[in-house]
Design an enzyme around this catalytic site. Structure first.
Site, PDB file in Angstrom:
ATOM      1  N   ASN A   1       0.885  -1.169   0.000  1.00 28.64           N
ATOM      2  CA  ASN A   1       0.000   0.000   0.000  1.00 28.64           C
ATOM      3  C   ASN A   1       0.919   1.214   0.000  1.00 28.64           C
ATOM      4  OD1 ASN A   1      -1.770   2.071   0.488  1.00 28.64           O
ATOM      5  ND2 ASN A   1      -2.357   1.396   2.554  1.00 28.64           N
ATOM      6  N   TRP A   2       0.991   1.859  -1.152  1.00 30.51           N
ATOM      7  CA  TRP A   2       1.932   2.983  -1.270  1.00 30.51           C
ATOM      8  C   TRP A   2       1.449   4.222  -0.517  1.00 30.51           C
ATOM      9  CZ3 TRP A   2       3.298   2.489  -7.231  1.00 30.51           C
ATOM     10  CH2 TRP A   2       4.272   1.493  -7.357  1.00 30.51           C
ATOM     11  N   LYS A   3       0.159   4.251  -0.156  1.00 32.06           N
ATOM     12  CA  LYS A   3      -0.417   5.422   0.513  1.00 32.06           C
ATOM     13  C   LYS A   3      -0.157   6.675  -0.339  1.00 32.06           C
ATOM     14  CE  LYS A   3       0.004   2.935   4.823  1.00 32.06           C
ATOM     15  NZ  LYS A   3       0.160   2.947   6.262  1.00 32.06           N
TER      16      LYS A   3
ATOM     17  N   HIS B   1      -9.293   1.169   4.738  1.00 29.81           N
ATOM     18  CA  HIS B   1      -8.021   1.322   5.458  1.00 29.81           C
ATOM     19  C   HIS B   1      -8.207   2.209   6.689  1.00 29.81           C
ATOM     20  CE1 HIS B   1      -3.897   2.342   6.432  1.00 29.81           C
ATOM     21  NE2 HIS B   1      -3.591   1.228   5.818  1.00 29.81           N
TER      22      HIS B   1
ATOM     23  N   GLU C   1      -6.508   4.505   7.873  1.00 26.56           N
ATOM     24  CA  GLU C   1      -6.267   5.945   7.663  1.00 26.56           C
ATOM     25  C   GLU C   1      -7.489   6.618   7.035  1.00 26.56           C
ATOM     26  OE1 GLU C   1      -2.569   5.350   5.603  1.00 26.56           O
ATOM     27  OE2 GLU C   1      -1.714   4.632   7.486  1.00 26.56           O
TER      28      GLU C   1
ATOM     29  N   GLU D   1      -5.326  -5.377  10.114  1.00 25.92           N
ATOM     30  CA  GLU D   1      -4.326  -4.353  10.386  1.00 25.92           C
ATOM     31  C   GLU D   1      -4.607  -3.699  11.743  1.00 25.92           C
ATOM     32  OE1 GLU D   1      -2.310  -3.001   6.523  1.00 25.92           O
ATOM     33  OE2 GLU D   1      -3.962  -1.652   6.888  1.00 25.92           O
TER      34      GLU D   1
ATOM     35  N   GLY E   1       2.564   1.921  10.839  1.00 28.02           N
ATOM     36  CA  GLY E   1       3.495   3.032  10.738  1.00 28.02           C
ATOM     37  C   GLY E   1       4.153   3.391  12.059  1.00 28.02           C
TER      38      GLY E   1
ATOM     39  N   SER F   1       3.461  -2.550  10.124  1.00 26.22           N
ATOM     40  CA  SER F   1       4.917  -2.613  10.323  1.00 26.22           C
ATOM     41  C   SER F   1       5.513  -3.966   9.945  1.00 26.22           C
ATOM     42  CB  SER F   1       5.288  -2.233  11.762  1.00 26.22           C
ATOM     43  OG  SER F   1       4.881  -0.890  12.041  1.00 26.22           O
TER      44      SER F   1
ATOM     45  N   GLY G   1       3.041  -1.229   4.159  1.00 32.82           N
ATOM     46  CA  GLY G   1       3.157   0.207   3.876  1.00 32.82           C
ATOM     47  C   GLY G   1       4.600   0.588   3.644  1.00 32.82           C
ATOM     48  N   GLY G   2       5.271   1.040   4.685  1.00 34.08           N
ATOM     49  CA  GLY G   2       6.633   1.561   4.566  1.00 34.08           C
ATOM     50  C   GLY G   2       7.591   0.681   3.774  1.00 34.08           C
TER      51      GLY G   2
END
Ligand code: 13P
Length: 255
Positions: free
Chosen positions: A13-15, A99, A101, A171, A177, A217, A238-239
């Protein structure tokens, strides 16, 4: 993972990261690193404007490109939104819905997540449905209740047949994150619980066939232990999905 029963899916997920040029460079770097590693699906969900460039760069490879959200109407006065019809028109067939966020910063509720899920499925898309508890809920010991409730509300009205196109991403919000990862045991416990709720809703066969990912993470260091758990069928990353070497290590762990 249990590859005999269901497909392992490693998704990034590049966000809100990567311009079209940056995505092209990333995919070109990654392609040879993951070539032939076919024991899992590899997909990156990208910002809308980055999708066409990423798709072009990924052509002919084992990398697929999806979207990070979708609206529930086909068209109309919904400023800033994009419909499933529009995504399908450019060849996108996978989308993240719900998601944390989106829930946290953009007012998404289980009701809107459910509407978006149903609209995407009706358009023939595959949905990566995200859910999970916040820290206070885990501390209060109500993780299982919260996760069961979210699954039931988010999937209300989704048929057993449509479940073929649903991936669940567990999640835990406190792990996203933050560098805090659920332990493999915590991830397994909730992923197994989710499968139990799916069995209640759709029967054992559907539950056993549904991919349930862990996200929060996940990285090149902790992925092997997480993916070794029988009910953790992949990751939503993500990251670490922004760094080719890290993402490749996760794909390797899924082989
Ligand atoms: P991080 O891997 O950066 O914690 O993000 C997880 C996530 O939110 C994937 O959807």
């Amino acid at each position: 993972m249990n590859p005999t029963k269901r497909r392992t899916v490693i998704a990034g997920n590049w966000k809100m990261n990567f311009t079209p040029d940056e995505a092209t460079a990333f995919i070109n770097e990654l392609k040879p690193m993951v070539a032939g590693k076919d024991n899992c699906d590899i997909i990156f969900c990208a910002p809308y404007v980055t999708i066409p460039a990423a798709m072009e760069a990924a052509k002919g490879s084992n990398i697929k490109i999806g979207a990070e959200n979708v609206h529930f109407e086909d068209h109309g006065a919904f400023t800033g939104e994009v419909s499933a019809k529009m995504l399908r028109a450019i060849g996108v067939d996978t989308v993240i819905v719900g998601h944390s966020e989106r829930r946290q910063y953009f007012g998404e509720t289980d009701e809107t997540v459910n509407k978006r899920t149903k609209a995407a499925l009706a358009a023939g898309m595959r949905v990566i449905l995200c859910m999970g508890e916040v820290k206070e809920q885990r501390v209060a010991g109500i993780t299982n209740e919260i996760c069961a409730m979210q699954i039931k509300l988010d999937l209300a009205g989704v048929s057993a047949e449509e479940m073929k196109n649903v991936i669940i991403a567990y999640e835990p919000v406190w792990a996203i994150g933050t560098g805090l990862t659920a332990t493999p045991e915590q991830a397994e416990e909730v992923c197994a619980l989710i499968r139990g709720v799916l069995a209640e809703l759709y029967g054992k066969e559907v539950a056993e066939a549904t991919t349930v990912q862990y996200g929060g993470s996940m990285n090149e260091k902790n992925c092997a232990e997480l993916l070794a758990k029988p009910d953790v069928d992949g990751g939503l990353i993500g990251g670490a999905s922004l760094v080719a070497a890290k993402f490749t290590a996760i794909v390797d762990a899924a082989q």
